[in-house]
Scaffold this motif. Structure first.
Motif, PDB file in Angstrom:
ATOM      1  N   HIS A  53       0.860  -1.176   0.000  1.00  0.00           N
ATOM      2  CA  HIS A  53       0.000   0.000   0.000  1.00  0.00           C
ATOM      3  C   HIS A  53       0.898   1.228   0.000  1.00  0.00           C
ATOM      4  O   HIS A  53       1.393   1.619   1.043  1.00  0.00           O
ATOM      5  N   VAL A  56       0.033   3.858   2.715  1.00  0.00           N
ATOM      6  CA  VAL A  56      -0.331   3.396   4.048  1.00  0.00           C
ATOM      7  C   VAL A  56       0.927   3.155   4.863  1.00  0.00           C
ATOM      8  O   VAL A  56       1.902   2.618   4.369  1.00  0.00           O
ATOM      9  N   PRO A  62      -3.679  -4.828   7.829  1.00  0.00           N
ATOM     10  CA  PRO A  62      -5.079  -4.633   8.212  1.00  0.00           C
ATOM     11  C   PRO A  62      -5.838  -5.962   8.232  1.00  0.00           C
ATOM     12  O   PRO A  62      -5.480  -6.896   7.523  1.00  0.00           O
ATOM     13  N   TYR A  66      -8.773  -3.078   1.778  1.00  0.00           N
ATOM     14  CA  TYR A  66      -9.611  -2.020   1.203  1.00  0.00           C
ATOM     15  C   TYR A  66     -10.350  -2.595   0.001  1.00  0.00           C
ATOM     16  O   TYR A  66      -9.757  -3.263  -0.850  1.00  0.00           O
ATOM     17  N   ALA A  76      -5.849   4.420  -0.585  1.00  0.00           N
ATOM     18  CA  ALA A  76      -5.837   4.250   0.870  1.00  0.00           C
ATOM     19  C   ALA A  76      -4.666   5.020   1.471  1.00  0.00           C
ATOM     20  O   ALA A  76      -3.537   4.924   0.996  1.00  0.00           O
ATOM     21  N   ASP A  78      -4.760   5.532   5.243  1.00  0.00           N
ATOM     22  CA  ASP A  78      -4.675   5.114   6.645  1.00  0.00           C
ATOM     23  C   ASP A  78      -5.781   4.101   6.917  1.00  0.00           C
ATOM     24  O   ASP A  78      -6.725   3.962   6.128  1.00  0.00           O
ATOM     25  N   HIS A  79      -5.644   3.405   8.031  1.00  0.00           N
ATOM     26  CA  HIS A  79      -6.692   2.459   8.436  1.00  0.00           C
ATOM     27  C   HIS A  79      -6.726   2.321   9.941  1.00  0.00           C
ATOM     28  O   HIS A  79      -5.740   2.582  10.631  1.00  0.00           O
ATOM     29  N   THR A  87     -11.821  -3.567   9.333  1.00  0.00           N
ATOM     30  CA  THR A  87     -10.966  -2.394   9.211  1.00  0.00           C
ATOM     31  C   THR A  87     -11.751  -1.221   8.642  1.00  0.00           C
ATOM     32  O   THR A  87     -12.545  -1.391   7.715  1.00  0.00           O
ATOM     33  N   THR A  88     -11.505  -0.035   9.198  1.00  0.00           N
ATOM     34  CA  THR A  88     -12.041   1.193   8.616  1.00  0.00           C
ATOM     35  C   THR A  88     -10.921   1.838   7.816  1.00  0.00           C
ATOM     36  O   THR A  88      -9.813   2.024   8.323  1.00  0.00           O
ATOM     37  N   TRP A  89     -11.212   2.171   6.572  1.00  0.00           N
ATOM     38  CA  TRP A  89     -10.232   2.739   5.653  1.00  0.00           C
ATOM     39  C   TRP A  89     -10.496   4.216   5.405  1.00  0.00           C
ATOM     40  O   TRP A  89     -11.634   4.607   5.165  1.00  0.00           O
ATOM     41  N   THR A  91      -9.435   7.023   2.713  1.00  0.00           N
ATOM     42  CA  THR A  91      -8.843   7.167   1.384  1.00  0.00           C
ATOM     43  C   THR A  91      -8.888   8.636   0.976  1.00  0.00           C
ATOM     44  O   THR A  91      -9.613   9.445   1.577  1.00  0.00           O
ATOM     45  N   THR A 103     -15.920   1.265   6.102  1.00  0.00           N
ATOM     46  CA  THR A 103     -15.627   0.223   7.085  1.00  0.00           C
ATOM     47  C   THR A 103     -15.924  -1.125   6.456  1.00  0.00           C
ATOM     48  O   THR A 103     -17.028  -1.348   5.960  1.00  0.00           O
TER      49      THR A 103
END
Length: 169
Positions: A53, A56, A62, A66, A76, A78-79, A87-89, A91, A103
């Motif tokens: 990534h 990231v 994660p 994603y 992406a 961060d997560h 995982t919540t992404w 973007t 999410t």
């Protein structure tokens, strides 16, 4: 702060979830220790974060990848892992200056309460959110925040993670 509807849990459910979480953590530690003993030194060398990534950070992998739900042009950046559930992404689309949050469940199945939200840092009036019972993901939600800091949030069932005043710029 995000306004969310939290489910009320009985003491028995809470004890069960804590015990389950501890058991999973112990199993993960044991599996990691076993895997570490079986991996050769050459294959144990860390891979660069840019290979998987590009944007990231080089933190732990994660729980759920994603899923591309934000659409073309979003990468992406961060997560937030939501316990063992997903995982919540976060973007970003550099051509539009918009952030997107989604999410994603690690193990899709029966509907569970999920959420994804983003807002300008400290400005709840700007919050954009998607909450509901879903089988695989919540969101995407979009916010134009070019040059500004954001607060973002994700939830799957009882697992909630939030990050405040982040990704400024």
């Amino acid at each position: 702060m995000f306004s969310i509807a939290r489910q009320v849990r009985s003491e028995e459910e809470i004890r069960f979830m804590k015990t389950l979480g501890r058991s999973i953590a112990l199993i993960a530690v044991a599996a990691a220790a076993t895997a570490g003993a079986l991996v050769s030194p050459a294959s144990a060398a860390p891979q660069s974060a840019s290979s998987a990534h590009p944007a990231v950070s080089a933190t732990a992998a994660p729980l759920a990848p994603y899923n591309g739900a934000c659409g073309a042009g979003y990468g992406a950046i961060d997560h937030l892992d939501l316990k063992w559930l997903g995982t919540t992404w976060l973007t970003f689309n550099s051509s539009t200056g918009k952030n997107c949050v989604v999410t994603v469940r690690a193990d899709p199945g029966v509907k569970v309460y999920m959420g994804a939200a983003v807002q300008l840092a400290g400005n709840s009036a700007s919050a954009v959110a998607d909450y509901g019972n879903y089988t695989s993901y919540a969101g995407p939600v979009y916010l134009n925040a070019a040059g500004k800091c954001i607060d973002w949030y994700g939830q799957i069932d009882h697992a909630i993670e939030e990050q405040y005043h982040s990704h400024c710029g």
